[in-house]
Structures are given as structure tokens and as C-alpha cells.
Scaffold this motif. Structure first.
Motif, mmCIF file in Angstrom:
data_model
loop_
_atom_site.group_PDB
_atom_site.id
_atom_site.type_symbol
_atom_site.label_atom_id
_atom_site.label_comp_id
_atom_site.label_asym_id
_atom_site.label_seq_id
_atom_site.Cartn_x
_atom_site.Cartn_y
_atom_site.Cartn_z
ATOM 1 N N ILE A 172 103.594 14.232 -7.352
ATOM 2 C CA ILE A 172 102.184 13.818 -7.275
ATOM 3 C C ILE A 172 102.097 12.404 -6.690
ATOM 4 C CG2 ILE A 172 100.102 13.316 -8.635
ATOM 5 C CD1 ILE A 172 101.154 15.391 -10.695
ATOM 6 N N THR A 173 102.950 11.530 -7.212
ATOM 7 C CA THR A 173 102.948 10.138 -6.744
ATOM 8 C C THR A 173 103.300 10.062 -5.264
ATOM 9 O OG1 THR A 173 103.652 9.443 -8.944
ATOM 10 C CG2 THR A 173 103.917 7.849 -7.158
ATOM 11 N N VAL A 174 104.355 10.762 -4.864
ATOM 12 C CA VAL A 174 104.802 10.728 -3.466
ATOM 13 C C VAL A 174 103.719 11.267 -2.541
ATOM 14 C CG1 VAL A 174 106.462 11.711 -1.818
ATOM 15 C CG2 VAL A 174 107.246 10.865 -4.035
ATOM 16 N N GLY A 175 103.054 12.346 -2.953
ATOM 17 C CA GLY A 175 102.025 12.966 -2.130
ATOM 18 C C GLY A 175 100.862 12.044 -1.836
ATOM 19 N N ILE A 176 100.578 11.141 -2.749
ATOM 20 C CA ILE A 176 99.471 10.203 -2.548
ATOM 21 C C ILE A 176 99.943 8.927 -1.845
ATOM 22 C CG2 ILE A 176 97.836 8.698 -3.778
ATOM 23 C CD1 ILE A 176 97.480 10.965 -5.791
ATOM 24 N N MET A 177 101.166 8.510 -2.164
ATOM 25 C CA MET A 177 101.661 7.234 -1.625
ATOM 26 C C MET A 177 101.962 7.305 -0.130
ATOM 27 S SD MET A 177 101.529 5.126 -4.057
ATOM 28 C CE MET A 177 102.458 3.762 -3.400
ATOM 29 N N ILE A 178 102.446 8.429 0.382
ATOM 30 C CA ILE A 178 102.835 8.531 1.802
ATOM 31 C C ILE A 178 101.651 8.287 2.742
ATOM 32 C CG2 ILE A 178 103.617 10.129 3.609
ATOM 33 C CD1 ILE A 178 105.692 11.158 1.635
ATOM 34 N N PRO A 179 100.517 8.996 2.565
ATOM 35 C CA PRO A 179 99.388 8.721 3.468
ATOM 36 C C PRO A 179 98.845 7.286 3.332
ATOM 37 C CG PRO A 179 98.747 10.266 1.733
ATOM 38 C CD PRO A 179 100.229 10.129 1.679
ATOM 39 N N LEU A 180 98.874 6.756 2.112
ATOM 40 C CA LEU A 180 98.418 5.372 1.925
ATOM 41 C C LEU A 180 99.343 4.401 2.667
ATOM 42 C CD1 LEU A 180 97.355 5.239 -1.845
ATOM 43 C CD2 LEU A 180 95.870 5.179 0.160
ATOM 44 N N GLY A 181 100.652 4.674 2.621
ATOM 45 C CA GLY A 181 101.621 3.826 3.327
ATOM 46 C C GLY A 181 101.422 3.865 4.822
ATOM 47 N N THR A 182 101.131 5.052 5.376
ATOM 48 C CA THR A 182 100.886 5.189 6.807
ATOM 49 C C THR A 182 99.658 4.398 7.229
ATOM 50 O OG1 THR A 182 101.815 7.415 6.716
ATOM 51 C CG2 THR A 182 100.540 6.866 8.669
ATOM 52 N N ALA A 244 94.300 -1.833 -3.815
ATOM 53 C CA ALA A 244 93.445 -1.525 -4.960
ATOM 54 C C ALA A 244 93.533 -0.048 -5.351
ATOM 55 C CB ALA A 244 91.997 -1.894 -4.649
ATOM 56 N N LEU A 245 93.885 0.809 -4.420
ATOM 57 C CA LEU A 245 94.098 2.222 -4.732
ATOM 58 C C LEU A 245 95.492 2.446 -5.326
ATOM 59 C CD1 LEU A 245 92.588 3.971 -1.566
ATOM 60 C CD2 LEU A 245 91.688 4.077 -3.896
ATOM 61 N N ILE A 246 96.484 1.753 -4.747
ATOM 62 C CA ILE A 246 97.875 1.974 -5.160
ATOM 63 C C ILE A 246 98.110 1.508 -6.598
ATOM 64 C CG2 ILE A 246 100.263 1.224 -4.760
ATOM 65 C CD1 ILE A 246 99.616 1.155 -1.769
ATOM 66 N N ALA A 247 97.715 0.264 -6.908
ATOM 67 C CA ALA A 247 98.032 -0.309 -8.219
ATOM 68 C C ALA A 247 97.412 0.478 -9.384
ATOM 69 C CB ALA A 247 97.588 -1.769 -8.255
ATOM 70 N N PRO A 248 96.096 0.770 -9.353
ATOM 71 C CA PRO A 248 95.518 1.538 -10.465
ATOM 72 C C PRO A 248 96.100 2.957 -10.555
ATOM 73 C CG PRO A 248 93.797 0.454 -9.203
ATOM 74 C CD PRO A 248 95.051 0.329 -8.422
#
Length: 577
Positions: A172-182, A244-248
Motif C-alpha cells: 500500500i505504501t509503495v503504491g502511493i509513494m512511487i507516483p508522489l516521488g515521480t 504534506a501528503l507523504i508525512a501524514p
């Protein structure tokens, strides 16, 4: 520069090419592994302590073991952090060294196109991003990986069911973090570009502060600066929104996992299938997994930034060097200079000079005259080898000058311009600038050349003499004083060829007389090229070359051109009447 996206491979290739200190890296990583192993022992010891907990049965050996584990972990962790930071600092220092060496050896044409402020930003800001990744985030990433692998392995052995519950959060974490990182990578690239442009504009404005104030341009520059600041703010806020999306989100995932583990573990403890010590150890190991994972988000964000910075660093490192880094070392004294059918264009479709030919015999004074924009200064640029001819060639004693090493050629040329450039520093440093043995030149020799240039008169009036600070670009000296320092510098270099861009054109009559005397003394016995804005300074030249629209339309002595060249005669009638 062409912008090309780079992946991780060019980034790592760039880092490896700097020559990583392998021993420090190996010891640092080993220390990181030992730190992690020491940390992994603590929850197991805590489990035994909690399971046998009572005041009467406190195990002194276990408590001592826990204390030792903490101390060992702290000491080795400090060693690991320092060594890995040392590796990062060393890598970035070498990277900056390579960039600086490269920039100093790029052709002048590169700096005609690129803002110096942007280039400074590449050397300082972009490498700073890489430094931050290597010195801070990379060590955390490596130790975090080891910590996670160790903790997960122990947890699977202790209780595989609870471990699987915990690991559900990973995809779940990886699925959200990858697009945010891009998204962060794209924003970071824009931020770095905008930072470079802003740095360039600020540097240009402050570098020409007198022009800005004399032109009453404060409001315009204020508006321009504010626009740049607000653009940077826009990119900064975009970065802040993603952060602000990543930390919370990470906090939410962590809290959900902790609540699930405590709830499920509490039931297990209640029905006797799990000890209290095991639950405590499980939670401690959970924190050893959670903290690295949260730092991974920052690592991958910084990695994306570093990839963007790498694009620009590689752009600079791949630029072709100025020609002539290697070549013949030759004494050019008493050798004629031939310019043979030389043409040049700054841009392909805009020729500046075409098919120019002339010859200068040793000791002659050759003057260039003609209307502004005719190509006189460009001809000087070609003789100095700031630019290479697009066709034709310049020879010295029959040898093309492009076959000589740049250092050999320029070390034998003295150049005095209208606005003699000076570096911030002392008069002494400016006199010795660029000389290999500059630090060893005696005061006596410096005063000799100052006297030859009639500069000793005013230098002696300064309380610090040769150690007087001249200010940025020599602003603390008058125009005439700067010119005399430039002439003294030329005397010190003892050039075989002298180039003067009408060195007295912008001086008052009193300064002009002193500087002209110094120049006359400097020209003795040297082949001299002069750009003439006033014909009175070149009437005694051995040869005057008249250039119009990049073409030589007349050549000869002053008397010859008066008779044969209409435009030159008009110039002479206007100026010498």
C-alpha cells in the motif's frame, strides 16, 4: 545546453567516476551493519527481561548486556555515520573539482551563451543536492535496509502471523509513494532550473550595481527579482504539498499498523499464546522497521532531486574543452605573424570577418582602424585564441598557432584593454595574477615594473602600498590607475607580443599622457597590435589595416592611406584637423 533525462545508471556512473574512498566506505558500511546487529539484540534482551520481570529476580547480567549493547551501538553508529559522511563529502568535493577544472578550460564562446550565475548555481547548488543525498540520506538508507532485513527475519522466526499482518502495509505504501516521488522529481527539476536563473539574475544585477543605480533601475530590478522569488515560492509550495501528503500518510500507516499489532498481540497475550515480553520485543522491532521506512521516503525524494542535478552536471562535464590544451611549446620571439585568409562567424549565418590577410614582422606596430562593429575586436579575439577561425589560419614563424599549446601562446602575449580588468584583492595579487612563480616575485621587482608603468607614484601614496585592496573589479582605483597597473602587469610578464585595445581612449588628458608614455616604453622591441579609436595614437604605426564590415579595405602607413583610402582620409580630416 541540450537537456536530456538521465536515469539512475548515469547518476551512479558519475558518482563512481569520482573515485570513491573504498576503505572508508567498506569500514563505514561494516560499522553500520554492526550497529544494526547491536540494535537487533536489544529487543531480544528486553523480551527476556520482561518475561522474567520481578524486583526479586532482576537479572543483572541481562541489564548489563542491554547497557553494553546500547553503548556499543552508539559508538559504532558514530563511526559509521562519520565515515559514510566522509565518503560523501569526498565524492562531492572531487565532483566540484572536476566541474571547476572543466569550466576554466571551456572556450570563451561557451560563456558568451551561458549566464555565469547559472553556471555558478550548477557548481554550488546542484552538487550540494548530490552531497546531501550521499552524506545524509544514503547512510540512513543503507543502515535502514540492514535494520529492516534483520528485524523482519527475527520477527518471522518469533511470530510469522503477526509479521505478515504488519507487512500488508508495504505494498500500500509503495503504491502511493512511487507516483508522489515521480511528481516530486518533476517539481525538483523545475526548482533547480529556476534557482539557477534566479542566481544568474541576482549576480548580474549586483555585479553591475553602479549601472543599475545610475540608470534609476531599482524599481525594474526590484520587480524582476520579486518575480523570480515568487516563481521559486511556487515551486517550493508544490514541494511542500507533496511533503504534506507523504508525512501524514506515513504517520497514518504507522499508527494503523501499531494499533493492529497491539490489538492482535494483546489478544494473543490474553489467551496465553504469546508472552508479554514477546509482544514488547515485537513492538520494538516494529519501530526498527518503521523509522527506516519513513526515512526511505526522504531518500527517494532526494534521489529524484539528485537525478535532476546530475543532468546538468553531466551537461557541463561532457562539454568539449577549449582547443590547445596540449600542443607545442615554442618561443615566439622575433618571429613574424601571418594571418592567412581568416574568416570568422559567431553564428553560422552571421559572418563577422571574411578573408582577412596581413603580416606583422617582429617589432612592428600594426594598427587596426575602421568604423565601429567592423571586426577589429573580433580580430583581437582570434589573435588571443579566444575563438578559432571558421576558415583560414594564423601562423607564427610559419607554424599555425593552433598547433601551439594555449598556455605557451598566451604566456607570451600581453593584453591591455580600454577597461583593464582587475580581480578583487591587492595590487600585488593583481600584478602577479596568473604567473606560476607569482608568490616568489620580490617586492623590488614589483616596484621596478610599477615604476616602468608610472604606477609607483600613486601606489606609494597608499598606506599599505602593494598590499592595498583594489575592490571588486578594481573599483577603488581610478581608470588611469587601473591602466597603469595593467601595464605594470604586462611589463612583469615580459610578453613577446603586445595587444592594446586603445588603452587611453577613456582617460582624461592628464592620465592619458602618463599612460601613453608607459605604453610607449612597453612597446619598445615588441610586436604590437593596436585597436585605434583615435587616429592620433597610430599615425606612427608601421602598418594600418582598415577594416569595414569584416573586410580589409585598405592597408599601409598613415601617409599611404591618406592618399589611397577615401574613408580613412575622412576619418583623418575629422580627427586630426
Amino acid at each position: 545546453m541540450d537537456k536530456k533525462k538521465v536515469g539512475l545508471k548515469p547518476f551512479f556512473s558519475l558518482i563512481l567516476s569520482t573515485g570513491i574512498p573504498k576503505l572508508a566506505l567498506a569500514v563505514g558500511l561494516t560499522a553500520g551493519v554492526l550497529t544494526t546487529l547491536a540494535g537487533l539484540v536489544v529487543p531480544l534482551l528486553t523480551k527476556n527481561l520482561v518475561d522474567g520481570f520481578s524486583v526479586a529476580s532482576l537479572s543483572v547480567p541481562i541489564m548489563i548486556a542491554i547497557g553494553v549493547a546500547f553503548i556499543v551501538q552508539a559508538v559504532i553508529d558514530g563511526v559509521s555515520i562519520y565515515l559514510l559522511s566522509y565518503v560523501g563529502q569526498k565524492v562531492v568535493a572531487r565532483l566540484r573539482e572536476r566541474m571547476w577544472t572543466k569550466l576554466l578550460r571551456l572556450p570563451v564562446s561557451h560563456f558568451d551563451k551561458e549566464s555565469s550565475g547559472e553556471t555558478v548555481s550548477r557548481v554550488v547548488n546542484d552538487t550540494g543536492i548530490v552531497k546531501e543525498l550521499i552524506t545524509q540520506h544514503f547512510p540512513q538508507f543503507i543502515t535502514g535496509i540492514i535494520s529492516i532485513i534483520g528485524a523482519v527475519t527475527i520477527l518471522l522466526i518469533m511470530d510469522w502471523k503477526m509479521t505478515l499482518i504488519m507487512l500488508i502495509s508495504v505494498p500500500i505504501t509503495v503504491g502511493i509513494m512511487i507516483p508522489l516521488g515521480t511528481k516530486m522529481a518533476k517539481i525538483s527539476r523545475g526548482l533547480q532550473d529556476e534557482t539557477a536563473i534566479f542566481t544568474g539574475n541576482i549576480q548580474q544585477t549586483l555585479g553591475e550595481i553602479r549601472l543599475m543605480k545610475a540608470s534609476n533601475a531599482e524599481q525594474n530590478e526590484e520587480a524582476s527579482g520579486k518575480a523570480g522569488i515568487w516563481k521559486l515560492l511556487g515551486f517550493g509550495l508544490k514541494e511542500a504539498r507533496i511533503t504534506a501528503l507523504i508525512a501524514p500518510f506515513m504517520y497514518l500507516v504507522v499508527m494503523v499498523v501499531i494499533v493492529m499489532i497491539i490489538g492482535y498481540g494483546g489478544m494473543r497475550v490474553a489467551n496465553g499464546t504469546m508472552s508479554t515480553g514477546a509482544l514488547v520485543a515485537f513492538l520494538l522491532y516494529l519501530f526498527q522497521i518503521i523509522f527506516p521506512i519513513t526515512s526511505f521516503a526522504m531518500f527517494f525524494t532526494q534521489l529524484q532531486k539528485a537525478k535532476g542535478a546530475t543532468e546538468r552536471i553531466i551537461d557541463i562535464l561532457e562539454l568539449p574543452l577549449e582547443e590547445g590544451q596540449d600542443g607545442l611549446v615554442m618561443d615566439i620571439a622575433n618571429k613574424p605573424i601571418q594571418v592567412v585568409d581568416v574568416s570568422f562567424a559567431y553564428e553560422d549565418d552571421e559572418p563577422v570577418i571574411g578573408n582577412v590577410s596581413f603580416e606583422a614582422q617582429p617589432g612592428e606596430m600594426i594598427a587596426f582602424a575602421g568604423p565601429s562593429g567592423g571586426g577589429k575586436t573580433t580580430m583581437f579575439g582570434l589573435l588571443e585564441r579566444f575563438y578559432e577561425p571558421t576558415s583560414g589560419e594564423i601562423q607564427i614563424g610559419g607554424v599555425p598557432i593552433k598547433e601551439l599549446s594555449m598556455a605557451s601562446w598566451r604566456s607570451q602575449i600581453g593584453y591591455v584593454s580600454q577597461e583593464s580588468a582587475m580581480m578583487a584583492g591587492t595590487i600585488r595579487e593583481n600584478l602577479c595574477y596568473g604567473l606560476e612563480n607569482g608568490a616568489n616575485i620580490s617586492d623590488q621587482r614589483l616596484w621596478e615594473v610599477a615604476e616602468m608603468a608610472y604606477a609607483d607614484e600613486f601606489v606609494k601614496t597608499f598606506s599599505k602600498g602593494l598590499d592595498t585592496e583594489v575592490g571588486e573589479r578594481g573599483v577603488k582605483l581610478s581608470g588611469g590607475q587601473r591602466q597603469r597597473i595593467a601595464i605594470a602587469r604586462a611589463f612583469l610578464r615580459d610578453p613577446k607580443i603586445l595587444m592594446m585595445d586603445e588603452a587611453t581612449a577613456s582617460l582624461d588628458s592628464q592620465s592619458e599622457g602618463v599612460v601613453q608614455d608607459a605604453l610607449t616604453r612597453l612597446m619598445e622591441g615588441r610586436t604590437t597590435f593596436v585597436i585605434a579609436h583615435r587616429l592620433s595614437t597610430i599615425v606612427d604605426a608601421d602598418k594600418i589595416i582598415f577594416i569595414e564590415n569584416g573586410q580589409v579595405t585598405g592597408s599601409g602607413t598613415h601617409k599611404e592611406l591618406i592618399q589611397s583610402h577615401t574613408l580613412y582620409r575622412e576619418f583623418a580630416e575629422q580627427q586630426l584637423a
